[in-house]
Design a protein around this motif. Structure first.
Motif: not given
Length: 441
Positions: A150-159, A243-254, A215-216, A323-325
């Motif tokens: 669970e700690r990985l969240g969506t970080w792999p998707a961001a990468l 869902p608020v997951l680890p890496g969500l902000l990284a996804v929208v930032a990319v 997300l869309v 939370l705001f991502a």
């Protein structure tokens, strides 16, 4: 691949019936006025607990096995056709693989997900292959050998998303068949291995295209109640349930940073800068640094603005970015409309023509080879420019509404107004900067 570059820009500033500076000032003013109205008239959260209206007739069709398998077969057929053209077709720009990869897959995710919800998940070839393998092996496709961390969240998707945008925007041979084949083969291999190890949850967290589509899809009218019933709901209410997951902000930032960089790399400033360093520093290295910088800057600015707000006891300031991502998603969609509208409309038509002749041997498999492309949008540059500016503005206003509603949930009453000022400031920066980049492209 000149078609991919030329179709991205908004055109010259002269395309607008009003001066560029006035257009940007008006957009920023609209955002500030919207925030002021929200602050005065919207004092309680409305979206997080909003209920939808069940649509049982549509739900029965949407949840039917027949539709599910039809969509799965469509997804597999599209991938199969792409593989056929990639392996047997010629390495020329009229090979449909390029537009299938950069237009249908990447840009098409946005309109498909806005209209139909979780479109990529329904069409996903890796989910279908994983399901078929599980059926043959007699195992459950939702369960893998291990539990997804669970700690990985969506970080792999961001990468994965960064790998795609780097390949499209930076890699010098992005318009050659061999590298495209290698990128997609690597994607399929990683996804299928992840499915075996972690089950379907891996795709929901790590597949870059499925995470992007999901997300869309939060901005579509289609949603699910807690019991899984299909409902029609306000897009902003669906968005609030992201869902608020680890890496969500990284996804929208990319997503946001890469689209901004795509405009910036076409600007005279960047072209001149690269020319000045020609030979001293490899161009791909400079471009990689700039792309990464745009993504990091977008994420850090937003995270810092969120951290600057007041928080309730027990909530970490640096957790607020995640939370705001979700409020950045409408901004991303607005930028996609602004940046890729003409590309999708005109190169989408070209793709339909090219698909009839995948091997470039004069065939006409689908009867579309003799069609011609309508450049109606490009022939009306003022309309096109205004649509693009409107997309940016509406995306930012929707993002401001989503952020305001979340702030009313999270922030203590005494900080509900002042706490949002840093978010307003960063939204203004994103709005003005984004429009400047579109004009400069």
């Amino acid at each position: 691949m000149d078609w991919l570059v030329l179709a991205h820009g908004v055109g010259n500033a002269e395309d607008l019936p009003i001066p560029r500076d006035l257009a940007i000032a008006g957009a920023v003013g609209a955002l500030v006025v919207s925030f002021t109205v929200l602050a005065l008239a919207w004092r309680t959260p409305r979206y997080a607990a909003a209920h939808g209206r069940p649509v049982p007739a549509i739900g029965r069709v949407a949840d039917s096995a027949a539709l599910a398998w039809t969509l799965r077969l469509v997804g597999v057929a599209l991938v199969g056709f792409g593989v056929y053209a990639a392996l047997l077709g010629e390495d020329v720009l009229i090979n449909p693989v390029f537009r299938m990869f950069y237009v249908l897959l990447w840009v098409g995710i946005v309109p498909a997900s806005l209209l139909f919800g979780h479109a990529y998940r329904a069409l996903s070839p890796v989910r279908t292959i994983n399901l078929l393998v599980a059926k043959v092996a007699g195992t459950d496709p939702s369960e893998g050998v291990y539990r997804y961390p669970e700690r990985l969240g969506t970080w792999p998707a961001a990468l994965g998303l960064f790998a795609f945008v780097w390949f499209e925007l930076v890699y010098p041979s992005f318009n050659e068949l061999g590298p495209v084949r290698l990128w997609f083969a690597t994607y399929l291999a990683v996804m299928l291995l992840g499915g075996v190890l972690f089950g379907d949850r891996f795709f929901a967290r790590a597949d870059p295209f499925e995470v992007f589509s999901s997300l869309v899809a939060r901005l579509s009218v289609w949603g699910r109640d807690d019991d899984g019933t299909l409902v029609v709901r306000s897009p902003l209410a669906n968005l609030a349930r992201t869902p608020v997951l680890p890496g969500l902000l990284a996804v929208v930032a990319v997503l946001f940073g890469s689209t901004s960089y795509d405009s910036f790399r076409e600007s005279p400033v960047w072209v001149s800068f690269q020319t000045g360093y020609d030979g001293a520093v490899p161009a791909p290295l400079l471009s990689t640094a700039a792309l990464l910088g745009f993504c990091l800057l977008a994420g850090l600015l937003f995270a810092a603005a969120c951290a600057a707000t007041g928080v309730r006891e027990g909530t970490s300031r640096w957790a607020l970015g995640g939370l705001f991502a979700h409020s950045v998603v409408p901004i991303v969609v607005g930028y996609f409309v602004a940046h890729y509208l003409s590309l999708f409309v005109e190169d989408g038509q070209t793709l339909l023509i090219q698909m009839s002749d995948p091997l470039s041997n004069g065939s006409n498999l689908f009867g579309t080879a003799d069609w011609s492309v309508s450049y109606w949008l490009s022939l009306h540059p003022t309309l096109l420019a205004n649509i693009k500016v409107l997309g940016v503005v509406l995306g930012h206003i929707a993002g401001a509404v989503a952020a305001h509603d979340r702030a009313l949930e999270l922030l203590p009453r005494r900080h509900q107004l002042t706490g949002q000022l840093p978010l307003l400031a960063v939204m203004v920066v994103f709005t003005g900067g984004g429009l400047l980049l579109l004009f400069a492209a």
